[in-house]
Design an enzyme around this catalytic site. Sequence first.
Site, PDB file in Angstrom:
ATOM      1  N   CYS A 129       0.811  -1.224   0.000  1.00 13.42           N
ATOM      2  CA  CYS A 129       0.000   0.000   0.000  1.00 13.42           C
ATOM      3  C   CYS A 129       0.848   1.280   0.000  1.00 13.42           C
ATOM      4  O   CYS A 129       0.539   2.240  -0.722  1.00 13.42           O
ATOM      5  CB  CYS A 129      -0.950  -0.002   1.194  1.00 13.42           C
ATOM      6  SG  CYS A 129      -0.187  -0.600   2.709  1.00 13.42           S
ATOM      7  N   HIS A 236      -2.826   6.107   4.591  1.00 13.44           N
ATOM      8  CA  HIS A 236      -1.403   6.307   4.891  1.00 13.44           C
ATOM      9  C   HIS A 236      -0.951   7.685   4.409  1.00 13.44           C
ATOM     10  O   HIS A 236      -1.398   8.165   3.371  1.00 13.44           O
ATOM     11  CB  HIS A 236      -0.550   5.267   4.174  1.00 13.44           C
ATOM     12  CG  HIS A 236      -0.741   3.864   4.652  1.00 13.44           C
ATOM     13  ND1 HIS A 236      -1.382   3.537   5.828  1.00 13.44           N
ATOM     14  CD2 HIS A 236      -0.347   2.685   4.102  1.00 13.44           C
ATOM     15  CE1 HIS A 236      -1.369   2.220   5.973  1.00 13.44           C
ATOM     16  NE2 HIS A 236      -0.758   1.685   4.938  1.00 13.44           N
TER      17      HIS A 236
END
Length: 328
Positions: A129, A236
């Site tokens: 990710c 994130h």
Amino acid sequence: MYNVAVVGATGNVGRKILEILDERNFPIKNLYLYASKKSAGKELEFRGKKYAILETSVENIENKDLDFALFSAGGDTSLKFAPEFSKIGAVVIDNSSAWRMDPKVPLVVPEVNPEDVKWHNGIIANPNCSTIQAMPILKAIEDKYGLERVVYSTYQAVSGAGAAAISDLENGLKGEEPKKFPYPIAGNVLPHIDVFLDNGYTKEEMKMIEETRKILGLKDLRVTATTARVPVLNSHSESVNLELKNDFEINDILELLKNTEGVTLYDDKDNLIYPTPLKASGEDNIFVGRIRRDFSLDKGLNLWICADNIRKGAALNAVQIAEILIKK
Ligand code: A2P
């Protein structure tokens, strides 16, 4: 219309894959949902219909004419079952790190290297990710200016570590001890994602380094990374420091990123416009801002990037890979 299996359908990413398949009207004829033995027989709903969860096993894929198997059930399950699903003709799109660095397995971000799907041998890997969200931006900069060196510092949400990690944050806020993390995540920052390796890096850091080189096709690119878990539920953030090969004007970088597919330029300091995890959550695009020259280098550039790690960092990227294959 295609026959699709989702392996790890009960997990955070698995459920998001189902949501995104529906959202994007993926043409599904038959859907099969797999998870561990403990979920077998439970039901999940998709497009108004209930589906019983199947245990992931060789017996449960026999006689199924599968086109795609979207895996998000951890590395061990992928190592064991991805070859079994591909043996019966399914193209496996795998979210784990199990196959990413295998030279026979393409590692794909659709906005960056869609042509790599062509050389798959039954398995295509979805990158980590934190790697995915930097790739469209780094690719655009590499193509125009050349990349000399990349320094990643990440601030990663708990959702990326699964349901137990989310519980650690939620329960930690109520004062409970952590079960998933070695230290409390509530009110804390852990510079430790995945396991420690002999070279002093964590596996997450080495994933970012190696995957960046593979996706961009720059095997000697100088890359380093420090990855940290922060008490954020989802999305994130990363600070990315770049040294470019050729000089640049900041306005040209802004123009370039404004026109980069999959990226939203979100950068206006006078109006306090900059990416945050809350801003990026629920969005398909990657947000980039705080774009400024690194005065400590001749050709240095600083960026701040946020993206929904469960969507673009995992489920959406996997569904986009399947979409490339059905367009071909
Ligand atoms: P289950 O819910 O039955 O445990 P998350 O990362 O959100 O925790 O999700 C992990 C996913 O991987 C879940 O769907 C989980 O199913 C699945 N999974 C975990 N272990 C196995 C296994 N041994 N075989 C198949 N699926 C597994």
